[in-house]
Enzyme design. Structure first.
Site, PDB file in Angstrom:
ATOM      1  N   TYR A 112       0.839  -1.198   0.000  1.00 32.85           N
ATOM      2  CA  TYR A 112       0.000   0.000   0.000  1.00 32.85           C
ATOM      3  C   TYR A 112       0.880   1.256   0.000  1.00 32.85           C
ATOM      4  O   TYR A 112       0.685   2.184   0.772  1.00 32.85           O
ATOM      5  CB  TYR A 112      -0.933  -0.014   1.215  1.00 32.85           C
ATOM      6  CG  TYR A 112      -2.186   0.829   1.037  1.00 32.85           C
ATOM      7  CD1 TYR A 112      -3.249   0.368   0.275  1.00 32.85           C
ATOM      8  CD2 TYR A 112      -2.307   2.074   1.630  1.00 32.85           C
ATOM      9  CE1 TYR A 112      -4.406   1.127   0.110  1.00 32.85           C
ATOM     10  CE2 TYR A 112      -3.458   2.843   1.477  1.00 32.85           C
ATOM     11  CZ  TYR A 112      -4.488   2.362   0.706  1.00 32.85           C
ATOM     12  OH  TYR A 112      -5.636   3.130   0.537  1.00 32.85           O
ATOM     13  N   GLY A 113       1.864   1.264  -0.911  1.00 32.18           N
ATOM     14  CA  GLY A 113       2.740   2.419  -1.048  1.00 32.18           C
ATOM     15  C   GLY A 113       2.214   3.398  -2.069  1.00 32.18           C
ATOM     16  O   GLY A 113       1.004   3.565  -2.234  1.00 32.18           O
ATOM     17  N   GLN A 124       2.025   3.520  -5.476  1.00 35.55           N
ATOM     18  CA  GLN A 124       1.066   3.006  -6.444  1.00 35.55           C
ATOM     19  C   GLN A 124      -0.080   2.255  -5.767  1.00 35.55           C
ATOM     20  O   GLN A 124      -1.228   2.327  -6.201  1.00 35.55           O
ATOM     21  CB  GLN A 124       1.766   2.088  -7.448  1.00 35.55           C
ATOM     22  CG  GLN A 124       2.584   2.816  -8.495  1.00 35.55           C
ATOM     23  CD  GLN A 124       1.726   3.641  -9.442  1.00 35.55           C
ATOM     24  OE1 GLN A 124       0.569   3.341  -9.679  1.00 35.55           O
ATOM     25  NE2 GLN A 124       2.317   4.700  -9.975  1.00 35.55           N
ATOM     26  N   GLN A 148       9.925  -8.680  -4.341  1.00 38.98           N
ATOM     27  CA  GLN A 148       8.802  -9.343  -5.001  1.00 38.98           C
ATOM     28  C   GLN A 148       8.956 -10.853  -5.084  1.00 38.98           C
ATOM     29  O   GLN A 148       8.007 -11.598  -4.818  1.00 38.98           O
ATOM     30  CB  GLN A 148       8.596  -8.755  -6.398  1.00 38.98           C
ATOM     31  CG  GLN A 148       7.990  -7.368  -6.392  1.00 38.98           C
ATOM     32  CD  GLN A 148       7.625  -6.878  -7.770  1.00 38.98           C
ATOM     33  OE1 GLN A 148       7.662  -7.624  -8.757  1.00 38.98           O
ATOM     34  NE2 GLN A 148       7.275  -5.600  -7.872  1.00 38.98           N
ATOM     35  N   HIS A 159       5.531  -3.080 -13.032  1.00 37.38           N
ATOM     36  CA  HIS A 159       6.890  -3.031 -13.583  1.00 37.38           C
ATOM     37  C   HIS A 159       7.314  -4.469 -13.825  1.00 37.38           C
ATOM     38  O   HIS A 159       7.019  -5.357 -13.020  1.00 37.38           O
ATOM     39  CB  HIS A 159       7.838  -2.333 -12.616  1.00 37.38           C
ATOM     40  CG  HIS A 159       9.268  -2.267 -13.081  1.00 37.38           C
ATOM     41  ND1 HIS A 159       9.612  -1.967 -14.387  1.00 37.38           N
ATOM     42  CD2 HIS A 159      10.441  -2.462 -12.415  1.00 37.38           C
ATOM     43  CE1 HIS A 159      10.933  -1.968 -14.500  1.00 37.38           C
ATOM     44  NE2 HIS A 159      11.455  -2.278 -13.323  1.00 37.38           N
ATOM     45  N   GLU A 180      16.046   5.363 -16.350  1.00 36.68           N
ATOM     46  CA  GLU A 180      16.445   5.719 -14.987  1.00 36.68           C
ATOM     47  C   GLU A 180      17.950   5.911 -14.879  1.00 36.68           C
ATOM     48  O   GLU A 180      18.426   6.853 -14.233  1.00 36.68           O
ATOM     49  CB  GLU A 180      16.008   4.615 -14.024  1.00 36.68           C
ATOM     50  CG  GLU A 180      14.508   4.497 -13.827  1.00 36.68           C
ATOM     51  CD  GLU A 180      14.099   3.223 -13.128  1.00 36.68           C
ATOM     52  OE1 GLU A 180      12.915   3.109 -12.770  1.00 36.68           O
ATOM     53  OE2 GLU A 180      14.955   2.322 -12.938  1.00 36.68           O
ATOM     54  N   GLU A 232      22.214  27.676  -9.688  1.00 33.82           N
ATOM     55  CA  GLU A 232      22.402  27.573 -11.138  1.00 33.82           C
ATOM     56  C   GLU A 232      22.368  26.144 -11.649  1.00 33.82           C
ATOM     57  O   GLU A 232      21.925  25.904 -12.771  1.00 33.82           O
ATOM     58  CB  GLU A 232      23.738  28.237 -11.531  1.00 33.82           C
ATOM     59  CG  GLU A 232      23.777  29.735 -11.324  1.00 33.82           C
ATOM     60  CD  GLU A 232      22.671  30.459 -12.090  1.00 33.82           C
ATOM     61  OE1 GLU A 232      22.280  30.002 -13.191  1.00 33.82           O
ATOM     62  OE2 GLU A 232      22.190  31.488 -11.584  1.00 33.82           O
ATOM     63  N   GLU A 288      17.341  25.705 -10.411  1.00 40.09           N
ATOM     64  CA  GLU A 288      16.678  26.193 -11.619  1.00 40.09           C
ATOM     65  C   GLU A 288      16.392  25.080 -12.634  1.00 40.09           C
ATOM     66  O   GLU A 288      15.702  25.318 -13.631  1.00 40.09           O
ATOM     67  CB  GLU A 288      17.518  27.301 -12.267  1.00 40.09           C
ATOM     68  CG  GLU A 288      17.567  28.564 -11.412  1.00 40.09           C
ATOM     69  CD  GLU A 288      18.217  29.738 -12.108  1.00 40.09           C
ATOM     70  OE1 GLU A 288      18.349  29.704 -13.352  1.00 40.09           O
ATOM     71  OE2 GLU A 288      18.607  30.684 -11.400  1.00 40.09           O
ATOM     72  N   SER A 314      15.799  32.660 -22.908  1.00 37.13           N
ATOM     73  CA  SER A 314      16.365  33.783 -23.656  1.00 37.13           C
ATOM     74  C   SER A 314      17.128  33.289 -24.881  1.00 37.13           C
ATOM     75  O   SER A 314      17.547  32.123 -24.948  1.00 37.13           O
ATOM     76  CB  SER A 314      17.308  34.587 -22.764  1.00 37.13           C
ATOM     77  OG  SER A 314      18.492  33.840 -22.502  1.00 37.13           O
TER      78      SER A 314
END
Length: 333
Positions: free
Chosen positions: A25-26, A28, A86, A108, A195, A227, A231, A252
């Site tokens: 129950y995480g 997803q 799993q 997955h 990833e 920087e 951003e 820009s």
């Protein structure tokens, strides 16, 4: 071009007489379970007692069961625990309770693609993979919209696996946006590649190296942080809205010219060749074997590198700066 399915292609009747079990129950798990329930389907969940996710499930109206008990009761078992757990959960808790005609499913394909879970031939095995985090799967559903999903059929014992999978995708809201057909192999390999070379590995190292260059050249670390990391969100949001072309349109002319003339000097043909090597490691299973062995050994290298990352000067200065930004809900580890 990929085959894409929508609500008209999916019918919830294939789930109406079935019990759907969500193990984990995480991120997803909470979203898929609630969306399915709100779609009028019978949903049960499993989570470890005493954990925050167990309490969350209780607070959201579920009565979490042990995985073995859920597997005995459910007709369709969605396995949403982390990849490295799993196979253990499947072999110990799920497999002894599987009967012909049942189904297991994933969001997955790691454990099926790399043979860590080898299902019996008399059960359906399929995937519905939302292409967004659980909180987005839930919030979009509540708006009457949905997050696009992937669908893959690994094993069709019933002859109705695709119908059942599409119904599940509709139940969580995915068919509102579109469900794209793929395979376990394609989903797994592209996911791991993305990833490692772009979304996590590539971006993380690019940000850190940019920060290091400015810091080592004598610039203030706070300025280097803004920087090279802060951003980045502005640029990624533009990517998200309209691709690279929209980003270039929005920044820009000076920034765009720097992008067009300098970017290829950073991400070179040599970088691309290394990406191809990483893809090969994903495809031939060597990355999977390395990760499985790391987990079996207690994750010593994983833990060491994770701790080193937390103590990088970029992270140290960032923790301080984020306290100044009251508009950010800081998520400090």
């Amino acid at each position: 071009m990929a085959k894409i399915y929508y609500e008209k292609d999916a019918d919830l009747k294939y789930l109406k007489d079935k019990t759907i079990g969500i193990i984990g129950y995480g991120s997803q798990g909470h979203a898929q379970a609630q969306n399915l329930r709100d779609s009028g389907l019978n949903v049960i969940v499993s989570e470890l007692e005493g954990t925050p996710n167990y309490s969350l499930a209780k607070s959201q109206g579920f009565n979490p069961l042990p995985a073995a008990q859920l597997s005995e009761q459910a007709d369709i078992i969605q396995i949403l625990v982390p990849d490295e757990y799993q196979a253990g959960v499947y072999n110990k808790e799920i497999k002894p309770n599987l009967k012909p005609g049942k189904a297991i499913m994933f969001s997955h394909g790691f454990n099926i693609n790399f043979g860590q879970i080898v299902p019996a031939k008399d059960i359906d095995v399929f995937m519905i993979a939302p292409k967004g985090p659980g909180h987005l799967v839930r919030s979009e559903y509540e708006k009457g919209a949905g997050v696009p999903c992937l669908i893959a059929i690994f094993q069709d014992a019933s002859g109705k696996a695709k119908d059942i999978a599409l119904a599940y995708g509709k139940g969580i809201g995915g068919a509102r946006a579109g469900i794209i057909e793929t395979t376990f192999k394609e989903e797994t390999e592209t996911d791991l590649f993305g990833e490692q070379v772009v979304l996590c590995g590539g971006v993380s190292e690019l940000v850190k190296k940019g920060f290091e260059v400015l810091f080592e050249a004598g610039y203030q670390p706070e300025i280097a942080y803004f920087e090279c990391l802060h951003e980045l969100k502005l640029i990624v949001d533009l990517f998200y809205q309209g691709g690279i072309s929209y980003m270039r349109y929005s920044v820009s002319n000076t920034a765009e010219y720097g992008d067009l003339t300098r970017g290829k000097r950073i991400i070179t043909d040599a970088t691309k060749k290394e990406m191809q090597k990483i893809l090969k490691e994903v495809q031939d299973g060597s990355f999977a074997r390395e990760w499985i062995q790391e987990c079996e050994n207690g994750k010593p290298n994983f833990k060491r590198m994770e701790e080193e990352g937390k103590n990088h000067p970029l992270e140290v200065v960032g923790r301080g700066l984020r306290k100044m930004m009251k508009w950010i809900t800081a998520k400090e580890v």
